[in-house]
Design a protein around this motif. Structure first.
Motif, PDB file in Angstrom:
ATOM      1  N   SER A 160       0.829  -1.198   0.000  1.00 37.13           N
ATOM      2  CA  SER A 160       0.000   0.000   0.000  1.00 37.13           C
ATOM      3  C   SER A 160       0.872   1.261   0.000  1.00 37.13           C
ATOM      4  CB  SER A 160      -0.919  -0.027   1.223  1.00 37.13           C
ATOM      5  OG  SER A 160      -1.600   1.185   1.339  1.00 37.13           O
ATOM      6  N   ARG A 161       1.887   1.270   0.863  1.00 38.48           N
ATOM      7  CA  ARG A 161       2.757   2.460   0.939  1.00 38.48           C
ATOM      8  C   ARG A 161       3.477   2.695  -0.374  1.00 38.48           C
ATOM      9  NH1 ARG A 161       4.748   2.143   6.757  1.00 38.48           N
ATOM     10  NH2 ARG A 161       2.882   2.881   7.792  1.00 38.48           N
ATOM     11  N   GLU A 162       3.886   1.574  -1.005  1.00 37.29           N
ATOM     12  CA  GLU A 162       4.606   1.698  -2.267  1.00 37.29           C
ATOM     13  C   GLU A 162       3.714   2.336  -3.340  1.00 37.29           C
ATOM     14  OE1 GLU A 162       6.578  -1.762  -4.699  1.00 37.29           O
ATOM     15  OE2 GLU A 162       7.068  -1.896  -2.565  1.00 37.29           O
ATOM     16  N   ILE A 163       2.474   1.850  -3.419  1.00 37.23           N
ATOM     17  CA  ILE A 163       1.552   2.373  -4.436  1.00 37.23           C
ATOM     18  C   ILE A 163       1.237   3.841  -4.137  1.00 37.23           C
ATOM     19  CG2 ILE A 163      -0.750   2.138  -5.450  1.00 37.23           C
ATOM     20  CD1 ILE A 163      -0.566  -0.887  -4.708  1.00 37.23           C
ATOM     21  N   ILE A 240      -8.332  18.880  -7.376  1.00 33.22           N
ATOM     22  CA  ILE A 240      -7.791  17.958  -6.371  1.00 33.22           C
ATOM     23  C   ILE A 240      -7.175  16.738  -7.033  1.00 33.22           C
ATOM     24  CG2 ILE A 240      -9.361  18.567  -4.480  1.00 33.22           C
ATOM     25  CD1 ILE A 240     -10.860  16.035  -4.969  1.00 33.22           C
ATOM     26  N   ARG A 241      -6.187  16.225  -6.356  1.00 31.71           N
ATOM     27  CA  ARG A 241      -5.570  14.949  -6.763  1.00 31.71           C
ATOM     28  C   ARG A 241      -5.341  14.188  -5.468  1.00 31.71           C
ATOM     29  NH1 ARG A 241      -4.725  18.452 -10.182  1.00 31.71           N
ATOM     30  NH2 ARG A 241      -4.076  18.186 -12.339  1.00 31.71           N
ATOM     31  N   ILE A 242      -6.072  13.076  -5.288  1.00 35.67           N
ATOM     32  CA  ILE A 242      -5.923  12.336  -4.022  1.00 35.67           C
ATOM     33  C   ILE A 242      -5.844  10.831  -4.270  1.00 35.67           C
ATOM     34  CG2 ILE A 242      -7.005  13.919  -2.365  1.00 35.67           C
ATOM     35  CD1 ILE A 242      -9.624  12.263  -2.870  1.00 35.67           C
ATOM     36  N   VAL A 243      -5.154  10.159  -3.361  1.00 34.79           N
ATOM     37  CA  VAL A 243      -5.232   8.695  -3.283  1.00 34.79           C
ATOM     38  C   VAL A 243      -5.781   8.346  -1.910  1.00 34.79           C
ATOM     39  CG1 VAL A 243      -3.621   7.753  -4.972  1.00 34.79           C
ATOM     40  CG2 VAL A 243      -2.736   8.678  -2.830  1.00 34.79           C
ATOM     41  N   ILE A 244      -6.551   7.239  -1.866  1.00 33.29           N
ATOM     42  CA  ILE A 244      -7.266   6.876  -0.643  1.00 33.29           C
ATOM     43  C   ILE A 244      -7.023   5.401  -0.342  1.00 33.29           C
ATOM     44  CG2 ILE A 244      -9.545   6.750   0.435  1.00 33.29           C
ATOM     45  CD1 ILE A 244     -10.294   8.622  -2.194  1.00 33.29           C
ATOM     46  N   PRO A 245      -6.089   5.103   0.565  1.00 33.18           N
ATOM     47  CA  PRO A 245      -5.926   3.696   0.953  1.00 33.18           C
ATOM     48  C   PRO A 245      -6.916   3.373   2.078  1.00 33.18           C
ATOM     49  CG  PRO A 245      -4.218   5.034   1.994  1.00 33.18           C
ATOM     50  CD  PRO A 245      -5.115   5.990   1.231  1.00 33.18           C
ATOM     51  N   GLY A 246      -7.389   2.143   2.146  1.00 34.66           N
ATOM     52  CA  GLY A 246      -8.279   1.810   3.270  1.00 34.66           C
ATOM     53  C   GLY A 246      -8.846   0.405   3.210  1.00 34.66           C
TER      54      GLY A 246
END
Ligand code: DAH
Length: 403
Positions: A160-163, A240-246
């Protein structure tokens, strides 16, 4: 004057089979077992007693609790289960099994280990205790200290951190949202109207007891990270430009490639004049950064209610290099096709912008793209693990391999 008479524990008959009475009876049983096993523990190690006496005491303890015919564990069936009313039988049976599964092996192990000690001569036991005293009462400062094992990042978190890192370098920020979500954010504002058949694809786990609320306020476990698209657009104006891990949940029984709890990473970019070309360029770049510069990407049409048009992104299989074969064997991860599906994506549907229009997302003025991928599946492929469950069982021997 009060006289206390101590009576040895016996398994009682149950008057009623209410939950409360059962809980109390089990707690009482366990307390007696615990007290008596600590007592026997002391006696078996008492050098003032002869080996014969110590063995005899241990045998009595064993017969009393584990005896085939008249052991107290056996009484649980005779006194509780047999007399249970028919509608409580199943439940009582399960309760007794649970007690047996947790407590029996421990007691059997204790008896086995203490049997070895009971047989020792009193002198041998004394010398053991002397040794014990030395180790507990003095500190040998020349010995190395006790070290805590150093933990390591879990392979899913690492993936996840890598992506997320790849997108952060492109200027994306990270957003998060709640795992217990409302129907509104998980479905309605993502253009899944009430009763729309696309809701069926999400195998949703609903929170019980929500029937009295209007549908959009009812709670559920989010089935994807997409609701955080809406939550973020409500808070931040474009661009906006966001990524959402969860973490997300679905009603999927666990097997080698499914789990009721899994992880996703979502992405969203909104600005004026964002095109499908931006989507393709961004994802092609990200896939090369993740899987190596030689992977090729390939988009196939798909459907998601919140994107239009929608696509699935495939990359050339990074295990077999796209040939579909490993030596003379078929390549399993890509099912011999040479392509692996990695995510769903598309251009944000104008209907979605309608829900956040008042915060600057006028569908006539802004456009955007979104994507969502399964982190766990990518971790499986990346590390060549063939059973998803291994990630969630917490077996240190497995996790150490990633340390
Ligand atoms: N939320 C989708 C799912 O879990 C995945 C997805 C598809 C997310 C397309 C997106 C997207 O943002 O544009 O099935």
């Amino acid at each position: 004057m009060s006289v206390q008479i101590i009576v040895a524990y016996t398994v009682p008959k149950l008057a009623d089979y209410s939950e409360r009475e059962l809980d109390e009876a089990v707690a009482h049983f366990r307390l007696a077992l615990k007290t008596e096993s600590s007592e026997i523990d002391l006696k078996v190690c008492d050098p003032a007693l002869t080996p014969a006496v110590r063995q005899d005491l241990l045998r009595k303890f064993r017969d009393r609790w584990l005896g085939r015919k008249s052991g107290l564990f056996g009484h649980l069936n005779d006194l509780w289960l047999k007399n249970a009313p028919p509608d409580r039988k199943k439940h009582v049976g399960q309760l007794i099994n649970e007690v047996k599964q947790t407590d029996l092996p421990q007691i059997e192990q204790l008896v086995k280990e203490r049997d070895l000690i009971a047989r020792q001569s009193s002198d041998a036991i004394r010398s053991l205790q002397v040794f014990d005293d030395v180790t507990t009462e003095s500190v040998d400062i020349t010995l190395p200290g006790a070290r805590r094992p150093i933990g390591a990042e879990h392979p899913i978190l690492k993936t996840s951190r890598e992506i997320v890192g790849v997108f952060q370098k492109l200027g994306y920020s990270v957003a998060e949202g709640p795992v217990v979500e409302t129907d509104y954010y998980n479905f309605e504002a993502l253009n899944f109207p009430p009763n729309h058949p696309a809701r069926d694809t999400q195998d949703t786990l609903f929170i019980a007891g929500q029937g009295a609320k209007p549908q959009r306020e009812r709670l559920l476990l989010r089935t994807h990270t997409s609701p955080v698209q809406i939550r973020t657009m409500e808070k931040m104006r474009p661009p906006i430009r966001i990524v959402i891990p969860g973490v997300v949940h679905r009603n999927d029984p666990p097997d080698a490639s499914h789990s009721p709890m899994f992880n996703q990473i979502e992405g969203l970019a909104v600005d004026t004049n964002i095109t499908f070309g931006d989507l393709k360029g961004t994802l092609d770049y990200a896939m090369k950064a993740l899987f190596g510069s030689s992977v090729k990407t390939h988009f196939r049409p798909s459907f998601f209610p919140f994107t239009e048009p929608s696509a699935e992104l495939y990359v050339t299989c990074f295990i077999c290099g796209g040939s579909g074969k490993r030596g003379s064997d078929p390549c399993r991860p890509c099912k011999q096709t040479g392509w692996i599906e990695v995510l769903g994506c598309g251009m944000v549907d104008p209907n979605v912008f309608e829900f956040v229009k008042d915060n600057g997302y006028d569908p006539k003025r802004v456009s955007g793209f979104a994507f969502g991928m399964g982190t766990d599946r990518l971790a499986l492929l990346k590390y060549g693990v063939d059973d998803l469950q291994l990630f969630f069982q917490g077996d240190v021997r497995f996790l150490e391999m990633f340390g």
